[in-house]
Design an enzyme around this catalytic site. Structure first.
Site, PDB file in Angstrom:
ATOM      1  N   ASP A   1      -0.977   6.357   6.579  1.00  0.00           N
ATOM      2  CA  ASP A   1      -2.135   5.530   6.253  1.00  0.00           C
ATOM      3  C   ASP A   1      -2.297   4.507   7.381  1.00  0.00           C
ATOM      4  OD1 ASP A   1      -3.986   3.750   5.199  1.00  0.00           O
ATOM      5  OD2 ASP A   1      -2.843   3.306   3.376  1.00  0.00           O
TER       6      ASP A   1
ATOM      7  N   TRP B   1       0.807  -1.224   0.000  1.00  0.00           N
ATOM      8  CA  TRP B   1       0.000   0.000   0.000  1.00  0.00           C
ATOM      9  C   TRP B   1       0.837   1.270   0.000  1.00  0.00           C
ATOM     10  CZ3 TRP B   1      -4.346  -0.437  -2.115  1.00  0.00           C
ATOM     11  CH2 TRP B   1      -5.152  -1.567  -1.920  1.00  0.00           C
TER      12      TRP B   1
ATOM     13  N   LYS C   1     -11.849  -1.803   7.180  1.00  0.00           N
ATOM     14  CA  LYS C   1     -11.065  -2.839   7.849  1.00  0.00           C
ATOM     15  C   LYS C   1     -11.440  -2.928   9.331  1.00  0.00           C
ATOM     16  CE  LYS C   1      -8.886  -2.940   3.893  1.00  0.00           C
ATOM     17  NZ  LYS C   1      -7.788  -2.122   3.462  1.00  0.00           N
TER      18      LYS C   1
HETATM   19  C1  LIG Z   1      -7.326  -1.533   2.057  1.00  0.00           C
HETATM   20  C2  LIG Z   1      -6.234  -0.548   2.134  1.00  0.00           C
HETATM   21  C3  LIG Z   1      -6.111   0.522   1.222  1.00  0.00           C
HETATM   22  C4  LIG Z   1      -7.018   0.679   0.034  1.00  0.00           C
HETATM   23  O1  LIG Z   1      -8.218   1.180   0.367  1.00  0.00           O
HETATM   24  P1  LIG Z   1      -9.362   1.460  -0.720  1.00  0.00           P
HETATM   25  O2  LIG Z   1     -10.444   1.970   0.155  1.00  0.00           O
HETATM   26  O3  LIG Z   1      -9.670   0.153  -1.382  1.00  0.00           O
HETATM   27  O4  LIG Z   1      -8.855   2.462  -1.684  1.00  0.00           O
HETATM   28  C5  LIG Z   1      -5.096   1.442   1.419  1.00  0.00           C
HETATM   29  N1  LIG Z   1      -4.234   1.315   2.438  1.00  0.00           N
HETATM   30  C6  LIG Z   1      -4.302   0.297   3.314  1.00  0.00           C
HETATM   31  C7  LIG Z   1      -3.293   0.209   4.409  1.00  0.00           C
HETATM   32  C8  LIG Z   1      -5.295  -0.662   3.192  1.00  0.00           C
HETATM   33  O5  LIG Z   1      -5.357  -1.677   4.068  1.00  0.00           O
END
Ligand SMILES: *Cc1c(COP(=O)(O)O)cnc(C)c1O
Length: 363
Positions: free
Chosen positions: A174, A102, A198
């Site tokens: 993130d 990511w 998540k």
């Molecule tokens: C799932 C995830 C993403 C992507 O998220 P989307 O909502 O599908 O764009 C980005 N960063 C992390 C750490 C993730 O777990």
């Protein structure tokens, strides 16, 4: 009622109490005679839901007053664009600390579309072939506008428990998959972004917690729906927000408060992940390819030593109602996501399954 054990990476397991409360309220919210999903986002009832969710998040994360909380759409990926569009001047540059899938996606979004991004590869392999984070590589370069990191790499199963020292350069992170799984000091970050699907709510909600002075620098062509200044001045209602997801997030925040807050969840998450990793380390039938100190508490990545058993492993798991164990397509192997809503019992069931499968297949 039948409930499977859901170890999927996202959208993922939600607390059952939250689902049931939402179910009870679903067709008639607060005696309005309509559902929360049939209601104007500008109604008094929804306004109360929205404000309550933000207030709870501020409490459980101890978010200081000089940070704004924005409820957006567009997902983590949307924020990969929003971050450079809101922060990076055309002639500026940013440092990206890449620890897995990511953070690499975020780096590429910036580098390929919006401006100069400097790639710092921060994961290495040790002599035993295990991956580890080399924090020494997380050095900001002269004149950087911001530094970027992903605190939990959902695909790779790598979590950052230390933070780089970026001095005055704001650190943007993130936390899509580890938000609210342990306390963090919000003051250490310029911004924290997370997709809700998540640990927090149904998909379609993205939250940005951003320090006020970092708002108001967006490029002229930044889409209004990604412009933190616009979102902030409209209290996240410039366009119609994902009302259902916002409402569900509020319920999860309440659930966390009732459990004793993020600290209590951290203790539970340590207990869960220790159970699982201790078992995996106790046998050579399974293997976790990451140094213990950098292993994610919520996304446990592992392989079967004999990969030819993969299909049978997943098939048998499914028959026993253990689902979502297949690793991400870019990595293969297995992954058990054990987010906040996964109970200790859910991890014990998984460890039992691993043990039984091993006993039946030991050479
Ligand atoms: C799932 C995830 C993403 C992507 O998220 P989307 O909502 O599908 O764009 C980005 N960063 C992390 C750490 C993730 O777990």
């Amino acid at each position: 009622m039948f409930r499977a054990w859901n170890y999927g990476a996202g959208p993922s397991v939600m607390p059952l109490e939250v689902l049931e409360e939402a179910q009870r309220e679903f067709t008639d919210y607060n005696d309005t005679g309509i559902s929360i999903i049939e209601m104007s986002h500008r109604s008094a009832d929804f306004d109360a839901v929205a404000k309550d969710a933000e207030a709870r998040l501020r409490r459980i994360m101890d978010i200081p007053d000089n940070y704004r909380v924005l409820f957006e759409q567009g997902g983590g990926r949307g924020q990969f664009a929003a971050i450079p569009l809101n922060l990076l001047p055309e002639d500026g540059h940013a440092d990206y600390f890449v620890t897995g899938h990511w953070s690499r996606c975020a780096y590429r979004e910036c580098a390929e579309r919006y401006g100069k991004a400097i790639l710092h590869e921060c994961v290495e392999k040790n002599a035993q072939g295990e991956y580890f984070i080399n924090y020494d590589r997380m050095q900001v370069t002269e004149g950087a506008t911001y530094a970027y990191a992903c605190l939990n790499e959902t695909v790779n199963g790598i979590e950052m428990f230390e933070l780089p020292d970026t001095g005055d350069v704001p650190l943007i992170v993130d936390m899509s998959s580890n938000i609210l799984t342990r306390p963090v000091d919000v003051r250490k970050f310029g911004a924290i972004i997370f997709g809700a699907q998540k640990n927090v709510a149904p998909a379609g909600l993205t939250v940005t917690i951003v320090r006020e002075d970092l708002i108001g620098h967006a490029r002229k062509y930044c889409p209004s729906v990604l412009d933190w200044q616009v979102l902030s001045s409209y209290d996240s209602m410039y366009n119609t927000p994902n009302t259902f997801s916002w409402y569900m997030a509020g319920k999860v925040f309440k659930w966390i408060e009732n459990l004793g807050g993020v600290k209590a969840l951290e203790e539970r998450n340590i207990r869960k992940s220790t159970l699982l990793y201790d078992y995996i380390d106790s046998t050579d039938f399974y293997c976790c390819p990451i140094e213990r100190k950098d292993r994610s508490r919520v996304n446990c990545v592992f392989t079967l030593k004999d990969e030819s058993l993969n299909a049978e492993f997943l098939e048998r798991a499914k028959r026993q109602h253990l689902i979502g164990l297949k690793g991400h397509k870019v990595l293969g192997g297995m992954r058990a996501s054990i987010y906040n809503a996964m109970s200790v019992e859910g991890v014990e069931v998984l460890v039992d399954f691993l043990r039984c499968f091993e006993i039946d297949h030991r050479a």
